[in-house]
Design a protein around this motif. Structure first.
Motif, short mmCIF file in Angstrom:
data_model
loop_
_atom_site.label_atom_id
_atom_site.label_comp_id
_atom_site.label_asym_id
_atom_site.label_seq_id
_atom_site.Cartn_x
_atom_site.Cartn_y
_atom_site.Cartn_z
N MET A 156 -30.98 46.19 -113.32
CA MET A 156 -31.61 46.25 -112.00
C MET A 156 -32.85 47.14 -112.04
O MET A 156 -33.87 46.82 -111.43
N ASN A 157 -32.77 48.24 -112.74
CA ASN A 157 -33.95 49.09 -112.90
C ASN A 157 -35.08 48.35 -113.63
O ASN A 157 -36.25 48.45 -113.26
N ASP A 158 -34.70 47.59 -114.65
CA ASP A 158 -35.70 46.88 -115.46
C ASP A 158 -36.48 45.84 -114.67
O ASP A 158 -37.63 45.53 -115.00
N ILE A 159 -35.85 45.26 -113.64
CA ILE A 159 -36.54 44.21 -112.86
C ILE A 159 -37.09 44.75 -111.55
O ILE A 159 -37.37 43.98 -110.62
N GLY A 160 -37.26 46.07 -111.47
CA GLY A 160 -38.02 46.64 -110.37
C GLY A 160 -37.25 47.05 -109.14
O GLY A 160 -37.84 47.31 -108.09
N PHE A 161 -35.92 47.13 -109.24
CA PHE A 161 -35.13 47.60 -108.11
C PHE A 161 -35.01 49.13 -108.18
O PHE A 161 -35.02 49.72 -109.26
N ASN A 162 -34.88 49.75 -107.01
CA ASN A 162 -34.69 51.20 -106.91
C ASN A 162 -33.30 51.48 -106.34
O ASN A 162 -32.86 50.81 -105.40
N GLU A 163 -32.64 52.48 -106.92
CA GLU A 163 -31.28 52.80 -106.48
C GLU A 163 -31.31 53.84 -105.37
O GLU A 163 -31.88 54.92 -105.53
N PHE A 164 -30.73 53.47 -104.22
CA PHE A 164 -30.63 54.37 -103.07
C PHE A 164 -29.17 54.54 -102.70
O PHE A 164 -28.39 53.59 -102.77
N SER A 165 -28.80 55.73 -102.27
CA SER A 165 -27.44 56.00 -101.81
C SER A 165 -27.42 55.99 -100.29
O SER A 165 -28.18 56.72 -99.64
N THR A 166 -26.57 55.16 -99.73
CA THR A 166 -26.46 55.06 -98.27
C THR A 166 -25.27 55.88 -97.78
O THR A 166 -24.38 56.21 -98.56
N PRO A 167 -25.22 56.20 -96.48
CA PRO A 167 -24.18 57.10 -95.97
C PRO A 167 -22.76 56.55 -96.14
O PRO A 167 -22.53 55.34 -96.10
N ILE A 168 -21.83 57.48 -96.32
CA ILE A 168 -20.40 57.14 -96.38
C ILE A 168 -19.76 57.27 -95.00
O ILE A 168 -18.93 56.46 -94.61
N LEU A 169 -20.14 58.29 -94.24
CA LEU A 169 -19.67 58.41 -92.86
C LEU A 169 -20.65 57.66 -91.97
O LEU A 169 -21.83 57.99 -91.89
N THR A 170 -20.17 56.61 -91.30
CA THR A 170 -21.07 55.76 -90.53
C THR A 170 -20.34 55.22 -89.30
O THR A 170 -19.30 55.75 -88.89
N ALA A 171 -20.90 54.18 -88.71
CA ALA A 171 -20.30 53.58 -87.52
C ALA A 171 -19.52 52.33 -87.91
O ALA A 171 -19.77 51.73 -88.95
N SER A 172 -18.60 51.93 -87.05
CA SER A 172 -17.81 50.73 -87.30
C SER A 172 -18.72 49.51 -87.32
O SER A 172 -19.72 49.44 -86.60
N SER A 173 -18.37 48.53 -88.19
CA SER A 173 -19.21 47.35 -88.36
C SER A 173 -18.33 46.12 -88.55
O SER A 173 -17.29 46.21 -89.19
N PRO A 174 -18.73 44.97 -87.98
CA PRO A 174 -17.87 43.77 -88.06
C PRO A 174 -18.02 43.05 -89.39
O PRO A 174 -18.65 42.00 -89.49
N GLU A 175 -17.43 43.57 -90.44
CA GLU A 175 -17.53 42.94 -91.76
C GLU A 175 -16.35 42.03 -92.05
O GLU A 175 -16.21 41.53 -93.15
#
Length: 591
Positions: A156-175
């Motif tokens: 993923m790094n090789d093809i130009g993607f950047n790694e970001f960490s998103t929050p663990i404590l969040t709001a409820s979501s309809p997944e």
């Protein structure tokens, strides 16, 4: 010399003969060969054979050590005689003659064996997971998992993607699953949710202009466990891209996944052709939206051959209901009454009345079996010709409304392929499943509901939402499947706030509900949102397929059991009265 080791237990070779080495590790097993003691010493890296004869100063200690004791030893590296070389061991050309042994840690009697890896009750294995992880197969699986994740990250790094960490404590979501809720001490009566997926955050990253995002993301879903899904948490290769079409996403990720499979295939073939199969076609041909393409069987509709025929059961169903269809499951090489009767018995064990069949024998006009006699040789021959079958083959039939029998038909296809050894077990066969329905009918609620991801772009956009029957609308949504498992799911996203509101209104949620539940994303889309799309690959399932495991617990460090309990750490556990008071929570337990 280092306090504990000069080499690991996988390093010494014939070139080290004559040297003094210091090793530390676990005693894998001890063998007594007429007074000569052999100790297999194991560490993370491998195994070395240690020899201790009665003349050695270390002999008395060597007699005392037992399996899984931790020891440090010094000794001379010697070449093995030709007849004692072990070609299956990297250190198989040498052995270490011990001069000194120090016991670093003593092990109590083991609650489960490490050497030999016999079957053992799962609850014991999970309670003593630190011992279970010493087993060679499990240790190897975990290290393969680590290397797979590293490979994916590097690609993923090789093809130009950047790694970001998103929050663990969040709001409820309809997944589509239950959330794990986390009570807030600072805001009494309010709760965070652990993310079922980083869905909203990664879309917000696209709105923020970061273009190509990925992370190896932990996801949390309060679901019942099953073999291909762990309770609690799992990990996925999560990604999102801006200014892309569905084709762009496929072209970007296909090489990443195919190359990863090829790297870890361990002798298996990875089919480089990855077909794109519409959802409706997959259901009709394979009886599932995650088909195992190693199985060559493709089902076909043969309704016309039974309409008005002498087989009154099928003919009557067709005459009474225009939505009834008859599907055929061809079974090459299955042309014996014994096999057909066995499949019929299996169908009955699955709660079905049976499984009609025809089979073809040498020197017999038409086909054999009760159905063949009822419909006659002309119709039987038409079925045989349509399916490309011949002498020695068979065909099974399911009847009714397809939506009611499709799962059973798919299971029957899988069963036939497995029983007749038609499945190519030495390969990986991947495919994209595309054109999923945007909506489905919720029989329980008697209402239209989202079929999968509510944030997907409907094919046709706003015009389709305004003018089409909702149940006919397709989504720019796709899965990747491999060998009968879904390994990825994604979509082109709905980035228009007006289209988003309309889509949710059809599913019974007003604009106010959209603003309340998805306020962050709804607001963001009003300030210049790029067209974007993404997907998530299930790391756990990919590793399970690559190591040939049948259960995700065999590729996970510290999994829960089937009752969603962590037996090692004793979770979930009761909260103390003080903790409950701080959180302003009172328990209302079931009887």
């Amino acid at each position: 010399m280092h306090r504990y080791r000069s080499h690991t237990c996988a390093q010494l070779t014939a070139a080290d003969a004559g040297k003094t080495a210091r090793l530390s590790g676990w005693v894998h097993r001890v063998r007594d060969h007429g007074g000569l003691l052999f100790i297999d010493l194991r560490d993370h890296y491998g195994m070395t054979q240690v020899v201790c004869d009665p003349d050695s100063p270390a002999f008395k200690t060597a007699e005392a050590v037992r399996g899984e004791w931790v020891i440090r030893l010094d000794g001379e590296v010697k070449k093995r005689t030709p007849e004692t070389i072990n070609p299956n061991l990297p250190t198989g050309e040498i052995e270490v003659f011990a001069r000194e042994i120090e016991v670093l840690s003593v092990a109590k009697e083991l609650p489960l064996p490490v050497f030999g890896e016999p079957e053992y009750p799962e609850d014991i294995r999970l309670k003593y997971r630190f011992l279970d992880l010493r087993r060679e197969t499990l240790h190897k699986n975990i290290m393969t998992r680590t290397r797979v994740i590293s490979t994916l990250r590097n690609k993923m790094n090789d093809i130009g993607f950047n790694e970001f960490s998103t929050p663990i404590l969040t709001a409820s979501s309809p997944e589509g699953a239950r959330d794990f809720l986390v009570p807030s001490r600072i805001h009494p009566g309010k709760f965070f949710a652990l993310p079922q997926a980083p869905q909203q955050y990664k879309q917000l990253l696209m709105v923020a202009g970061f273009d190509r995002y990925f992370q190896i993301a932990p996801c949390f879903r309060d679901e019942d466990p099953r073999a291909d899904r762990l309770p609690g948490e799992f990990y996925q290769l999560d990604l999102e891209m801006s200014f892309v079409t569905q084709d762009d996403l496929f072209a970007t990720m296909e090489p990443v996944i195919l190359d990863t499979f090829a790297k870890f295939a361990d002798g298996k073939t990875v089919r480089r052709d990855v077909p794109r199969i519409p959802y409706d076609v997959a259901m009709r041909k394979y009886g599932t939206d995650k088909p195992d393409l190693r199985n060559p069987i493709e089902m076909q509709a043969v309704t016309e051959h039974f309409a008005g025929s002498g087989f009154k059961v099928f003919a009557g169903m067709i005459a009474a209901d225009p939505k009834v269809e008859i599907w055929a499951i061809p079974a090459k090489t299955g042309g014996s009454r014994a096999f057909c009767d066995r499949m019929n018995g299996w169908a009955q064990s699955e709660g079905q009345p049976g499984l009609g069949y025809i089979f073809w024998r040498e020197g017999e006009e038409g086909g054999a079996g009760p159905l063949a006699k009822n419909i006659g040789p002309e119709r039987t021959e038409a079925i045989r010709a349509q399916l490309g079958l011949g002498v020695g083959d068979a065909c099974f039939f399911v009847a009714g409304r397809p939506e009611k029998f499709v799962k059973f038909a798919g299971d029957a296809r899988s069963r036939v392929g497995k029983e007749l050894n038609l499945v190519d077990e030495a390969s990986y066969a991947l495919a994209w499943i595309v054109d999923f329905p945007f909506y489905e009918w919720d029989e329980e609620e008697k209402a239209v509901a989202f079929c999968h991801n509510p944030f997907s772009m409907p094919q046709g956009g706003m015009e389709a939402l305004q003018s089409q029957d909702p149940l006919t609308i397709k989504a720019f949504q796709y899965d990747m499947v491999c060998n009968g498992f879904e390994i990825a799911s994604g979509s082109i996203r709905n980035h228009s706030p007006e289209t988003m509101v309309k889509a949710f209104e059809i599913a019974g949620m007003s604009k106010d509900v959209v603003e309340e539940k998805f306020g962050g994303m709804y607001r963001a889309f009003q300030y210049g949102a790029p067209p974007h799309g993404g997907m998530a690959f299930g790391v756990d399932r990919i590793v399970m397929l690559l190591v040939g495991a049948s259960n995700l617990r065999e590729i996970t460090l510290f999994p829960m059991n089937q009752r969603a309990e962590d037996l090692l750490m004793g979770a979930p556990a009761e909260a103390t009265p003080k903790q409950l008071r701080e959180l302003h929570i009172k328990l209302n337990l079931p009887n």
